[in-house]
Design an enzyme around this catalytic site. Structure first.
Site, PDB file in Angstrom:
ATOM      1  N   SER A  58      13.122  32.050  -0.146  1.00 18.66           N
ATOM      2  CA  SER A  58      11.936  32.036   0.881  1.00 18.66           C
ATOM      3  C   SER A  58      12.423  31.126   1.960  1.00 18.66           C
ATOM      4  CB  SER A  58      10.739  31.224   0.258  1.00 18.66           C
ATOM      5  OG  SER A  58      10.258  32.110  -0.693  1.00 18.66           O
ATOM      6  N   THR A  77      16.203  33.944  -5.771  1.00 14.22           N
ATOM      7  CA  THR A  77      15.131  34.721  -5.749  1.00 14.22           C
ATOM      8  C   THR A  77      13.895  34.038  -5.858  1.00 14.22           C
ATOM      9  OG1 THR A  77      14.991  35.483  -8.022  1.00 14.22           O
ATOM     10  CG2 THR A  77      16.109  37.043  -6.444  1.00 14.22           C
ATOM     11  N   ASP A 128       7.589  33.862 -14.717  1.00 13.50           N
ATOM     12  CA  ASP A 128       8.946  33.051 -14.450  1.00 13.50           C
ATOM     13  C   ASP A 128       8.311  31.745 -14.874  1.00 13.50           C
ATOM     14  OD1 ASP A 128       9.969  35.272 -13.993  1.00 13.50           O
ATOM     15  OD2 ASP A 128      10.561  35.080 -11.870  1.00 13.50           O
TER      16      ASP A 128
END
Length: 443
Positions: free
Chosen positions: A328, A323, A201
């Protein structure tokens, strides 16, 4: 008061019973409850002579149940087939010219997959190359990775041998692959009609940062060569097969599924002047940096003051970034085609300050007041870290042009597979693995 030890076993509190006895009581209670008919259940009755209940209509007989158990099945022999069927086409027929739209994706036209929706979300589409196939390809790889370098050489040589122009970044051309042309953004950005990433990513985020103007972007296909990736649906070992289907017959005309992932334009203001502008694919983060003091951040949505947050930081996230850091910090996971923006606090001082989802086109402004105990720190997709001075502000609005990401499957299916397989989302404790049905459409 009578000592517990002097009580008979039948009069002891349940909390004092041995663990094995508690399990036995629970199992007996479950057996009694399971033998009762469910509320609203029809077709089963007790015989008048007090015999066992007659089989209910549609209930499997014992012989059929034994057969299913022998086949390793615990429920229905056929998986459930959803009633809904998506309207996208996999027939390989190019949509009519009237259904194609230009100016959304560089080097290609789009046919919207959500065309039947009255809301016209304009996020999910099929691509049709303007010249039949791409001609100029930019390849970006994960830095310092030998496997990514090897794959870049393999793909680049193969594409160049078929007459395509192959571009790589300047550091890569200078240190590894001088046989490929060096990317010059001012010259080449308007010519690129396909981007390939080799990494995770972070490599996709780096690629997105190379296009600093809010103009139509070329489509991106990402091959996974990193760790955990939600933006890399294709396996690097299948690179030639996948690219062949994109570029040349006999696969020409097959649908190229694409999701337009929204970006945020983040403007940094201080002293009444615009200081910087960054486009982010994941998030803009404002945090306390090295200061031990909490931040005091004034938050505005569409010009209206919504709250003054006291926290370690605030995340302004796109659906693609839901995400990442936002998740988190306790934010929700949002499918990439949902038109929204997430405001997620980092360690807020108030328990009532929960993550908020606002419309995509709302303008979000975060101001660090003069009375703040310390300066703040701002970063954009984990890059371009800067000090945020008192009385400065960051204004975030949705960029006019999104990043087109080529998908393996139609609609948001790649994203659901990603969160299920990589995060074990909804993993069943009973069955061990998530339910995988027959799917909603053809592939």
């Amino acid at each position: 008061m009578i000592p517990v030890a002097s009580l008979k076993p039948s009069h002891r509190p349940s909390s004092m019973l041995p663990r094995q006895a508690l399990w036995a009581l629970a199992l007996r209670k479950h057996a009694r409850l399971s033998s009762l008919p469910a509320i609203g259940q029809t077709g089963g009755s007790v015989n008048g002579d007090g015999g066992p209940p007659t089989p209910q209509q549609g209930q499997p007989q014992p012989g059929q149940q034994r057969q299913w158990r022998q086949q390793g099945q615990t429920g229905s022999p056929e998986p459930y087939s959803p009633k809904f069927r998506p309207s996208y086409s996999t027939s390989g027929v190019t949509p009519p010219a009237a259904d194609l739209e230009e100016g959304v994706v560089q080097g290609a036209k789009v046919a919207w997959s959500d065309s039947l929706s009255s809301l016209k979300l304009r996020r999910r589409c099929n691509l049709v190359w303007e010249g039949g196939h791409p001609n100029c390809v930019l390849i970006v790889k994960k830095p310092g990775d030998a496997a990514a370098s090897h794959k870049l050489k393999e793909i680049g040589t193969w594409l160049k041998g078929h007459g395509l122009q192959v571009l790589v970044e300047r550091p890569v051309a200078q240190s590894e692959f001088s046989e490929f042309e060096t990317l010059q953004p001012t010259r080449h950005n308007s010519l690129i009609d396909l981007c390939i990433t080799l990494g995770g990513d972070g490599t996709v985020l780096h690629l997105a940062s190379l296009f600093i103007e809010d103009e139509p972007l070329p489509p991106v296909i990402s091959f996974a060569m990193g760790t955990l990736g939600f933006l890399t649906p294709f396996n690097a070992s299948m690179s030639r097969t996948v690219l062949s289907r994109l570029l040349w017959p006999p696969w020409q005309g097959e649908p190229v599924f694409c999701t337009l992932r929204s970006r945020k334009q983040c403007e940094v203001h201080w002293g009444g002047q615009l200081q910087r502008v960054h486009h982010v694919l994941n998030e803009c983060l404002i945090d306390r940096g090295a200061s031990p003091a909490m931040l005091q951040l004034e938050c505005f949505v569409d010009g209206s003051h919504i709250t003054t947050a006291q926290a370690d930081g605030l995340i302004i996230s796109t659906p693609s970034g839901s995400t990442a850091y936002s998740m988190s910090a306790g934010g929700p996971m949002v499918a990439p085609s949902v038109p929204c923006t997430l405001l997620t606090p980092v360690a807020p001082h108030s328990l009532s300050f929960r993550p908020v989802v606002v419309p995509e086109h709302s303008v979000i402004e975060v101001h660090l007041p003069q009375s703040s105990r310390s300066h703040a720190r701002a970063s954009f997709d984990g890059r371009h870290t800067m000090r945020m001075l008192r009385d400065s502000s960051i204004v975030c609005r949705t960029s006019r042009h999104a990043l087109p990401m080529i998908n393996m499957h139609p609609l948001d299916e790649d994203w659901y597979e990603g969160i299920t397989q990589k995060l074990s989302w909804t993993g069943s404790l009973r069955h061990g693995t998530p339910y995988l049905g027959s799917g909603g459409g053809q592939r």
